[in-house]
Design an enzyme around this catalytic site. Structure first.
Site, PDB file in Angstrom:
ATOM      1  N   ARG A  88       0.845  -1.191   0.000  1.00 17.48           N
ATOM      2  CA  ARG A  88       0.000   0.000   0.000  1.00 17.48           C
ATOM      3  C   ARG A  88       0.883   1.244   0.000  1.00 17.48           C
ATOM      4  NH1 ARG A  88      -2.556   3.028   4.667  1.00 17.48           N
ATOM      5  NH2 ARG A  88      -3.929   4.476   3.593  1.00 17.48           N
ATOM      6  N   HIS A 132      -2.957  11.028   1.142  1.00 18.65           N
ATOM      7  CA  HIS A 132      -2.360  10.731   2.446  1.00 18.65           C
ATOM      8  C   HIS A 132      -1.684  12.021   2.929  1.00 18.65           C
ATOM      9  CE1 HIS A 132      -0.970   7.130   5.036  1.00 18.65           C
ATOM     10  NE2 HIS A 132      -0.601   8.223   5.680  1.00 18.65           N
ATOM     11  N   GLU A 178      -7.445   8.388   6.589  1.00 24.50           N
ATOM     12  CA  GLU A 178      -7.680   8.952   7.916  1.00 24.50           C
ATOM     13  C   GLU A 178      -8.182  10.397   7.911  1.00 24.50           C
ATOM     14  OE1 GLU A 178      -4.232   8.340  10.368  1.00 24.50           O
ATOM     15  OE2 GLU A 178      -4.440   6.170  10.283  1.00 24.50           O
ATOM     16  N   ASN A 303      -7.453   1.445   9.830  1.00 21.76           N
ATOM     17  CA  ASN A 303      -6.138   1.602  10.451  1.00 21.76           C
ATOM     18  C   ASN A 303      -6.323   1.492  11.955  1.00 21.76           C
ATOM     19  OD1 ASN A 303      -5.286   2.145   7.876  1.00 21.76           O
ATOM     20  ND2 ASN A 303      -4.744   4.296   8.255  1.00 21.76           N
ATOM     21  N   TYR A 305      -4.259   1.066  15.704  1.00 22.76           N
ATOM     22  CA  TYR A 305      -3.003   1.082  16.443  1.00 22.76           C
ATOM     23  C   TYR A 305      -3.178   0.798  17.934  1.00 22.76           C
ATOM     24  CZ  TYR A 305      -0.645   2.932  12.365  1.00 22.76           C
ATOM     25  OH  TYR A 305      -0.116   3.070  11.104  1.00 22.76           O
ATOM     26  N   GLU A 357      -3.513  -0.324   8.019  1.00 21.67           N
ATOM     27  CA  GLU A 357      -2.344   0.024   8.833  1.00 21.67           C
ATOM     28  C   GLU A 357      -2.477  -0.613  10.211  1.00 21.67           C
ATOM     29  OE1 GLU A 357      -1.379   4.206   9.211  1.00 21.67           O
ATOM     30  OE2 GLU A 357      -1.841   4.561   7.101  1.00 21.67           O
TER      31      GLU A 357
HETATM   32  C1  FCB Z   1      -1.242   6.884  10.852  1.00 20.43           C
HETATM   33  C2  FCB Z   1      -0.832   7.454   9.513  1.00 20.43           C
HETATM   34  C3  FCB Z   1       0.499   6.972   9.009  1.00 20.43           C
HETATM   35  C4  FCB Z   1       1.500   6.824  10.133  1.00 20.43           C
HETATM   36  C5  FCB Z   1       0.922   6.068  11.295  1.00 20.43           C
HETATM   37  C6  FCB Z   1       1.878   5.851  12.430  1.00 20.43           C
HETATM   38  O1  FCB Z   1      -2.107   7.764  11.487  1.00 20.43           O
HETATM   39  O2  FCB Z   1      -1.785   7.143   8.525  1.00 20.43           O
HETATM   40  O3  FCB Z   1       0.918   7.845   8.000  1.00 20.43           O
HETATM   41  O4  FCB Z   1       2.015   8.037  10.470  1.00 20.43           O
HETATM   42  O5  FCB Z   1      -0.219   6.698  11.765  1.00 20.43           O
END
Ligand code: FCB
Length: 458
Positions: A88, A132, A178, A303, A305, A357
Site C-alpha cells: 500500500r 495521504h 484517515e 487503520n 493502532y 495500517e
Molecule cells: C497513521 C498514519 C500513518 C502513520 C501512522 C503511524 O495515522 O496514517 O501515515 O504516520 O499513523
C-alpha cells in the site's frame, strides 16, 4: 528470534486467513519519497509546515526522507524478499498536479508508472491511496484548503485522472487516508499541517473531505473497475470506570472518531449526538451532500493502532498498559482490534475489510552485529495477527493486512525520531536493515503459504 514461535503462530491461524489473503505493508508518499521539488513536483502543505519553526519535533523536513523516489527498485526488492503479496502506497497529489488543479505533471505520473510496473513484475499487488495528507500548497494558499468547498471538484478531477491512467493495474484505490487526522489534527489541535486551531474549520474540513470522497468515487467508477474504498483510523474508546461521566465521554469520543465518518459513509447521515455536541461548530452542508457521500464501496480500510482510554477524573485514571506502551506512548491493546471489527461488522455491515495500517514505533538500534533486535514489535505483530484471526473466526470479512510501515520514515510532527519500520533506515547513508520483526513477518507469510505441510523454519 524463535522460529518455532513463528511457525506456531502461523499454523494456528492458517485456517482463519484465506489463501488469497493480501499480506502486505504500507507507506505514504510524503513520508518516504523525498524528491520534494524534483521533476516538476509542486510543494505540499507538509513541505511548507516543515519549514515553520517549532512544528516538527526534531526540526527535520521531507526533502529527502527515505529517498524512495530514487531507491524504489531496491525497496520493491525488499518487499519481494519479505514475501509480500501486496503493498500500500499513496500518490503525492502535488507530484502529479503541482497546483492541485490545471496542468498534469507527466514526469510525476511516470514515477508511479515505474513503481507500479516494478511491483507487478515482483508479483506484488499495488494498493494505492489518493490522499495521504500532502495537499498541494497552492490549493491551501489560493483557495483556502479543505475548509473551502471549492476544493471538492478538484479532488474528484485528480481521482478520475489517476483511476483512468492506473486503475487497470491497481488492486485497489482508496480516496482518503484517515480523514479524522486531516480534520482534527490539521485544523483543531494544530499538530499536523496546516496547523490551525479552529474547531468549526476542522468540522467543515471533515465534511468537505467526505464529500470529496463521495464525488471521487463517482468519478472513478466511470474510469475503472478496480476496487474502490476509503481508509479510516479507528481508535476504539474505552471508559476508564463505570462512572456515568466516563461512559458519556467515551461515547462522545467514539462519536467524533468512529461514527462521524462511518455513519455518513455507510448510512448517509451524521450522528445526532455529535451534531448536538458541536452546536454552532457543526459543518454547513447543502441538500444532497449526504447522499453523495454514501456511495457504495468495494472495501473499507481500517487503520488500527491502539485504544483511547477515557477518564474524566482529575487526575485522570491512566490506561493500565498490561501489554506495555509503544515509543509513541500508545497503549498496546490487541483485544480491541477483535472487538472493534466485530462491532463495526454488526453495526454497519461494511464491505470487505482490509487492515490498511497496524504497527508500532520502537526505539530500534542496529547493534554491533548488524542486527535490530525488536522483540517488542515481534510481540505486537504476533498479538495483533492473533486478534485479527479471532475476528475472522467470529465472522468478520477481512481480505488483507498491511503492516505500518515497510521502512522507518518521517513520522509527521515527530520527524524521524519515531521508528515504525520492518526495515531500519540509517538516514545518513540510506542503508536499510531488516529488523527481527521483518524476519518474523517473512517466516509467518511463508508459513501461511505452506499449505498444510509443517512450516519450514526461516
Ligand atoms: C497513521 C498514519 C500513518 C502513520 C501512522 C503511524 O495515522 O496514517 O501515515 O504516520 O499513523
Amino acid at each position: 528470534m524463535n522460529s518455532n514461535d513463528t511457525n506456531f503462530a502461523a499454523a494456528a491461524h492458517r485456517a482463519a486467513f484465506r489463501p488469497d489473503f493480501a499480506w502486505g505493508s504500507a507507506t505514504s508518499a510524503a513520508q518516504i519519497e523525498g524528491a520534494g521539488a524534483l521533476d516538476g513536483k509542486g510543494p505540499s502543505i507538509w513541505d511548507a509546515f516543515c519549514r515553520e519553526p517549532g512544528r516538527i519535533n526534531d526540526g527535520s523536513n521531507i526533502d529527502v526522507a527515505c529517498d524512495h523516489y530514487h531507491r524504489y527498485r531496491d525497496d520493491v526488492a525488499l518487499m519481494k524478499w519479505l514475501g509480500l503479496k501486496a503493498y500500500r502506497f499513496s500518490f503525492a497529489w502535488p507530484r502529479v498536479q503541482p497546483l492541485g488543479r490545471g496542468l498534469w505533471n507527466e514526469p510525476g505520473f511516470a514515477f508511479y508508472d515505474r513503481l507500479i510496473d516494478c511491483l507487478l513484475e515482483a508479483g506484488i499487488a499495488p494498493h494505492a491511496t489518493l490522499y495521504h495528507w500532502d495537499l498541494p500548497l497552492a490549493l491551501h494558499t489560493q483557495l483556502g484548503g479543505w475548509p473551502a468547498r471549492e476544493i471538492v471538484p478538484h479532488f474528484a478531477d485528480y481521482a478520475a485522472e489517476v483511476a483512468r491512467r492506473f486503475g487497470d493495474r491497481l488492486a485497489s484505490l482508496a480516496t482518503l487516508n484517515e480523514p479524522w487526522c486531516v480534520a482534527t489534527l490539521g485544523y483543531e489541535t494544530a499538530q499536523f499541517a496546516p496547523g490551525k486551531t479552529n474547531r468549526a474549520a476542522a468540522m467543515q474540513t471533515s465534511h468537505h473531505l467526505l464529500l470529496a470522497h463521495g464525488r471521487a468515487i463517482q468519478a472513478m467508477r466511470a474510469e475503472t473497475k478496480t476496487q474502490l474504498g476509503i481508509v479510516l483510523n479507528h481508535t476504539p474508546a474505552f471508559p476508564a470506570t463505570e462512572l456515568e461521566a466516563d461512559r458519556k465521554a467515551a461515547r462522545l469520543d467514539d462519536g467524533l472518531n468512529v461514527r462521524w465518518y462511518m455513519d455518513p459513509v455507510f448510512r448517509g447521515q451524521y450522528p445526532a449526538d455529535v451534531l448536538e455536541h458541536l452546536g454552532a461548530d457543526a459543518p454547513r452542508m447543502e441538500a444532497g451532500d449526504l447522499a453523495e457521500i454514501a456511495q457504495p464501496l468495494d472495501f473499507l480500510g481500517v487503520n488500527f493502532y491502539t485504544r483511547s482510554y477515557i477518564s474524566t477524573q482529575q487526575p485522570k485514571v491512566p490506561a493500565p498498559g498490561q501489554h506495555g506502551f509503544t515509543d509513541m506512548g500508545w497503549e498496546i491493546y490487541p483485544k480491541a482490534l477483535t472487538q472493534h471489527l466485530v462491532r463495526i461488522t454488526r453495526e454497519y455491515s461494511p464491505p470487505p475489510i482490509y487492515i490498511t495500517e497496524n504497527g508500532m514505533a520502537n526505539a530500534d538500534r542496529v547493534d554491533a552485529d548488524g542486527r535490530v533486535a525488536d522483540a517488542e514489535r515481534v510481540a505486537y505483530l504476533r498479538e495483533h495477527l492473533a486478534a485479527l484471526a479471532r475476528a475472522i473466526e467470529l465472522g468478520v470479512d477481512v481480505r488483507g493486512y498491511f503492516y505500518w510501515s515497510l521502512l522507518d520514515n518521517f513520522e509527521w510532527n515527530s520527524g524521524y525520531a519515531k521508528r515504525f519500520g520492518l526495515f531500519h533506515v540509517d538516514y545518513e547513508t540510506q542503508v536499510r536493515t531488516a529488523k527481527d520483526s521483518a524476519h518474523w513477518y517473512r517466516a509467518f507469510i511463508q508459513a501461511q503459504h505452506a499449505g498444510n505441510e509443517p512450516p519450514k523454519a526461516p
